[in-house]
Design an enzyme around this catalytic site. Structure first.
Site, PDB file in Angstrom:
ATOM      1  N   HIS A 207       0.912  -1.207   0.045  1.00 16.40           N
ATOM      2  CA  HIS A 207       0.043   0.157   0.003  1.00 16.40           C
ATOM      3  C   HIS A 207       0.713   1.154  -0.057  1.00 16.40           C
ATOM      4  CE1 HIS A 207       0.926   0.192   4.152  1.00 16.40           C
ATOM      5  NE2 HIS A 207       0.595   1.530   4.192  1.00 16.40           N
TER       6      HIS A 207
HETATM    7  C1  UD1 Z   1      -2.190   6.079   5.466  1.00 15.87           C
HETATM    8  C2  UD1 Z   1      -0.888   6.395   6.068  1.00 15.87           C
HETATM    9  C3  UD1 Z   1       0.084   5.400   6.085  1.00 15.87           C
HETATM   10  C4  UD1 Z   1      -0.391   3.906   6.768  1.00 15.87           C
HETATM   11  C5  UD1 Z   1      -1.783   3.743   6.086  1.00 15.87           C
HETATM   12  C6  UD1 Z   1      -2.334   2.684   6.793  1.00 15.87           C
HETATM   13  C7  UD1 Z   1      -0.284   8.844   5.855  1.00 15.87           C
HETATM   14  C8  UD1 Z   1       0.678   9.703   5.082  1.00 15.87           C
HETATM   15  N1  UD1 Z   1      -0.433   7.645   5.364  1.00 15.87           N
HETATM   16  O1  UD1 Z   1      -1.928   5.747   4.069  1.00 15.87           O
HETATM   17  O2  UD1 Z   1       1.278   6.020   6.813  1.00 15.87           O
HETATM   18  O3  UD1 Z   1       0.636   3.297   6.473  1.00 15.87           O
HETATM   19  O4  UD1 Z   1      -2.490   4.744   6.257  1.00 15.87           O
HETATM   20  O5  UD1 Z   1      -3.053   1.695   6.129  1.00 15.87           O
HETATM   21  O6  UD1 Z   1      -0.958   9.233   6.561  1.00 15.87           O
HETATM   22  N2  UD1 Z   1      -8.957   5.153   0.790  1.00 15.87           N
HETATM   23  C9  UD1 Z   1     -10.331   4.917   0.750  1.00 15.87           C
HETATM   24  N3  UD1 Z   1     -11.250   4.604   2.078  1.00 15.87           N
HETATM   25  C10 UD1 Z   1     -10.464   4.638   3.213  1.00 15.87           C
HETATM   26  C11 UD1 Z   1      -9.132   5.398   3.306  1.00 15.87           C
HETATM   27  C12 UD1 Z   1      -8.503   5.539   2.157  1.00 15.87           C
HETATM   28  O7  UD1 Z   1     -11.021   4.459  -0.116  1.00 15.87           O
HETATM   29  O8  UD1 Z   1     -11.099   4.690   4.327  1.00 15.87           O
HETATM   30  C13 UD1 Z   1      -8.253   5.512  -0.479  1.00 15.87           C
HETATM   31  C14 UD1 Z   1      -8.665   6.929  -1.009  1.00 15.87           C
HETATM   32  O9  UD1 Z   1      -8.579   6.924  -2.219  1.00 15.87           O
HETATM   33  C15 UD1 Z   1      -7.343   7.673  -0.424  1.00 15.87           C
HETATM   34  C16 UD1 Z   1      -6.407   6.658  -0.518  1.00 15.87           C
HETATM   35  O10 UD1 Z   1      -7.121   5.413  -0.210  1.00 15.87           O
HETATM   36  O11 UD1 Z   1      -6.930   8.705  -1.298  1.00 15.87           O
HETATM   37  C17 UD1 Z   1      -5.252   6.713   0.466  1.00 15.87           C
HETATM   38  O12 UD1 Z   1      -5.708   7.190   1.817  1.00 15.87           O
HETATM   39  P1  UD1 Z   1      -4.855   7.871   2.938  1.00 15.87           P
HETATM   40  O13 UD1 Z   1      -5.430   7.878   4.157  1.00 15.87           O
HETATM   41  O14 UD1 Z   1      -4.505   9.087   2.169  1.00 15.87           O
HETATM   42  O15 UD1 Z   1      -3.497   7.237   3.069  1.00 15.87           O
HETATM   43  P2  UD1 Z   1      -2.902   5.642   3.078  1.00 15.87           P
HETATM   44  O16 UD1 Z   1      -2.354   5.276   1.635  1.00 15.87           O
HETATM   45  O17 UD1 Z   1      -4.351   4.653   3.681  1.00 15.87           O
HETATM   46  N1  UDP Z   2      -4.083  -5.845   8.600  1.00 15.76           N
HETATM   47  C1  UDP Z   2      -5.215  -6.204   8.654  1.00 15.76           C
HETATM   48  N2  UDP Z   2      -6.041  -6.710   7.652  1.00 15.76           N
HETATM   49  C2  UDP Z   2      -5.629  -6.553   6.225  1.00 15.76           C
HETATM   50  C3  UDP Z   2      -4.065  -5.952   6.397  1.00 15.76           C
HETATM   51  C4  UDP Z   2      -3.505  -5.655   7.314  1.00 15.76           C
HETATM   52  O1  UDP Z   2      -5.799  -6.335   9.808  1.00 15.76           O
HETATM   53  O2  UDP Z   2      -6.143  -7.034   5.204  1.00 15.76           O
HETATM   54  C5  UDP Z   2      -3.224  -5.195   9.687  1.00 15.76           C
HETATM   55  C6  UDP Z   2      -1.809  -5.898   9.864  1.00 15.76           C
HETATM   56  O3  UDP Z   2      -1.933  -7.070  10.635  1.00 15.76           O
HETATM   57  C7  UDP Z   2      -1.133  -4.793  10.780  1.00 15.76           C
HETATM   58  C8  UDP Z   2      -1.858  -3.492  10.185  1.00 15.76           C
HETATM   59  O4  UDP Z   2      -2.823  -3.869   9.644  1.00 15.76           O
HETATM   60  O5  UDP Z   2      -1.384  -4.780  12.043  1.00 15.76           O
HETATM   61  C9  UDP Z   2      -0.992  -2.792   9.224  1.00 15.76           C
HETATM   62  O6  UDP Z   2      -1.694  -1.980   8.747  1.00 15.76           O
HETATM   63  P1  UDP Z   2      -1.149  -1.113   7.467  1.00 15.76           P
HETATM   64  O7  UDP Z   2      -0.216  -1.976   6.731  1.00 15.76           O
HETATM   65  O8  UDP Z   2      -2.232  -0.300   6.693  1.00 15.76           O
HETATM   66  O9  UDP Z   2      -0.249   0.166   7.936  1.00 15.76           O
HETATM   67  P2  UDP Z   2       1.200   0.401   8.490  1.00 15.76           P
HETATM   68  O10 UDP Z   2       1.374  -0.564   9.468  1.00 15.76           O
HETATM   69  O11 UDP Z   2       2.165   0.253   7.124  1.00 15.76           O
HETATM   70  O12 UDP Z   2       1.302   1.927   8.908  1.00 15.76           O
END
Ligand code: UD1
Ligand code: UDP
Length: 401
Positions: A207
């Site tokens: 991601h």
């Molecule tokens: C964010 C965090 C990242 C973390 C991740 C966990 C920042 C800069 N990034 O990244 O550090 O690892 O969360 O998963 O804060 N979207 C949806 N539905 C949702 C959320 C997101 O459709 O509920 C889609 C949207 O298109 C959005 C994109 O995902 O633009 C990215 O979401 P965003 O919250 O900006 O960052 P993440 O990539 O989720």
């Molecule tokens: N995770 C989950 N379901 C999924 C993918 C990830 O519960 O389908 C959990 C995973 O076990 C970990 C957390 O989500 O604890 C990590 O989230 P993510 O990778 O989105 O964020 P990051 O840790 O990179 O910030």
């Protein structure tokens, strides 16, 4: 003195819910949950509140999810500061390095409220990562820094953060994982549901912007996964799903077993029974050391060298390296056994307790628990464990060569 809700906990994404659940539960009525709504989909938000039986947020922000980074941070900072000015919590707890974390720390600091930063001191030294900028800014804003590992604490001290403001607590992921990992029967049920056999599949997640925002990069990762010799289950993060749609890569996604994001227990059941994990996730770099599973980290660098130094993970970037590492690990049937007795470098399962104690001390204006109170909790990792690459690969390979 009304002590209810005097500790505000700001969170907004899946990993923050997982990693703050224990602290929120320990704080009980002292906690008020302020959810930014950065993650709004049920699969990333409510599902995790249900898993951890968390109460509804007292404040749920609007207009944050899916917007540009600058908009997320500025809107959330504005709304949170407005709330803090009215409610005056005694301390604000933030976790990690997301846009929500930075907004929470800014809003609290601008309102003169002390900030406690959980999982402080991680550093990738990669300024192209939004998270690296967020975590460095939060380190400037925070008053007390709970470092998960000694390496994290050393980073903070080397940047001039005074020792008296740093405590090494461990990472709360340890207790979250142990609490949510299903038992044998339930895990077998999950395998049956997904038509999988223990040790005969790979679980992958991707991601990070470095892997998803460029069509060629995302395509080459999906190709490497599709060509693995055993099935690959890929719970698809909404960011990755969006990129695949935009770049016309839906066919590549369908060459692996793509599934929607999984609830935490299901994910852990699959992770704990997989032969191998492949991921760019931060949390999964920690969980692999708890579940004792080999992990291929698909990243240019990492802020969590501990998993590599402890021999659980190897970091690779190029497509060829991903395939080579998959083949290498699958060829080592004894690897799983070799990892079983390796200690987890991220804690002993009491981080949430320590952080709660620190938060309550801050709320009461009392001295912080002295560092040596946490002395029983020590690690044996090399400081500055490095970025993986050749060194990391050697460690992952060492027990079985
Ligand atoms: C964010 C965090 C990242 C973390 C991740 C966990 C920042 C800069 N990034 O990244 O550090 O690892 O969360 O998963 O804060 N979207 C949806 N539905 C949702 C959320 C997101 O459709 O509920 C889609 C949207 O298109 C959005 C994109 O995902 O633009 C990215 O979401 P965003 O919250 O900006 O960052 P993440 O990539 O989720
Ligand atoms: N995770 C989950 N379901 C999924 C993918 C990830 O519960 O389908 C959990 C995973 O076990 C970990 C957390 O989500 O604890 C990590 O989230 P993510 O990778 O989105 O964020 P990051 O840790 O990179 O910030």
């Amino acid at each position: 003195m009304n002590e209810e809700n005097d500790v505000a906990v700001v969170l907004g994404t899946r990993p923050e819910i997982i990693k703050l659940a224990g602290v929120i539960r320990n704080l009980g009525p002292r906690a008020s949950i302020l959810y930014t709504g950065q993650h709004r989909d049920d699969e990333l938000f409510e599902s995790f509140f249900r898993t951890f039986k968390l109460p509804q947020p007292q404040l749920l922000l609007t207009g944050i999810s899916g917007s540009h980074r600058s908009v997320q941070i500025s809107r959330a900072t504005y709304q949170l500061a407005d709330h803090f000015r009215r409610t005056r919590p005694r301390v604000v707890v933030v976790q990690g390095d997301t846009n929500s974390t930075l907004a929470g720390a800014q809003a609290a600091n601008y309102c003169g409220i002390p900030v406690l930063h959980v999982e402080a001191g991680l550093r990738s030294n990669d300024r192209t990562m939004p998270e690296e900028i967020n975590r460095r800014l939060v380190s400037v804003l925070a008053d007390v820094h709970c470092a998960a590992t000694p390496w994290n604490a050393a980073n903070l001290v080397s940047e001039g953060i005074p020792l008296y403001a740093v405590r090494v607590t461990g990472n709360t992921i340890v207790e979250a994982t142990c609490e949510s990992l299903p038992g044998a029967e339930e895990s077998q049920e999950v395998l049956r549901k997904y038509d999988l056999h223990e040790d005969e599949y790979i679980l992958a997640t991707i991601h990070r912007p470095e892997n998803t925002d460029d069509p060629d990069r995302l395509a080459e990762i999906l190709d490497a996964l599709a060509e693995a010799p055993i099935p690959v289950v890929l719970p698809v993060h909404p960011r990755t799903a969006g990129s695949a749609r935009t770049f016309g890569l839906s066919d590549q996604l369908s060459r692996v077993r793509s599934v929607p994001p999984l609830d935490y227990s299901t994910f852990l059941a699959l992770a704990s029974r997989a032969r191998l994990l492949i991921s760019d996730s931060g949390g999964i770099q920690e969980e692999c050391t708890i579940l004792k599973k080999p992990l291929v980290v698909v990243r240019r660098n990492t802020e969590r060298p501990e998993a590599i130094a402890a021999g659980f993970a190897v970091r690779v970037s190029h497509r060829r390296e991903i395939s080579e590492e998959i083949d290498h690990i699958l060829a080592k049937s004894e690897l799983t056994r070799a990892l079983i007795n390796r200690p987890c470098p991220f804690g002993d399962g009491k981080a949430s307790e320590r952080i709660t104690e620190i938060a309550l001390a801050m709320a009461e204006g009392a001295p912080l628990p002295p560092s040596d109170r946490f002395n029983e909790f020590s690690y044996s990792i090399e400081p500055h464990g490095g970025q993986g690459g050749a060194a990391g690969r050697a460690l992952l390979r060492s027990p079985v060569q």
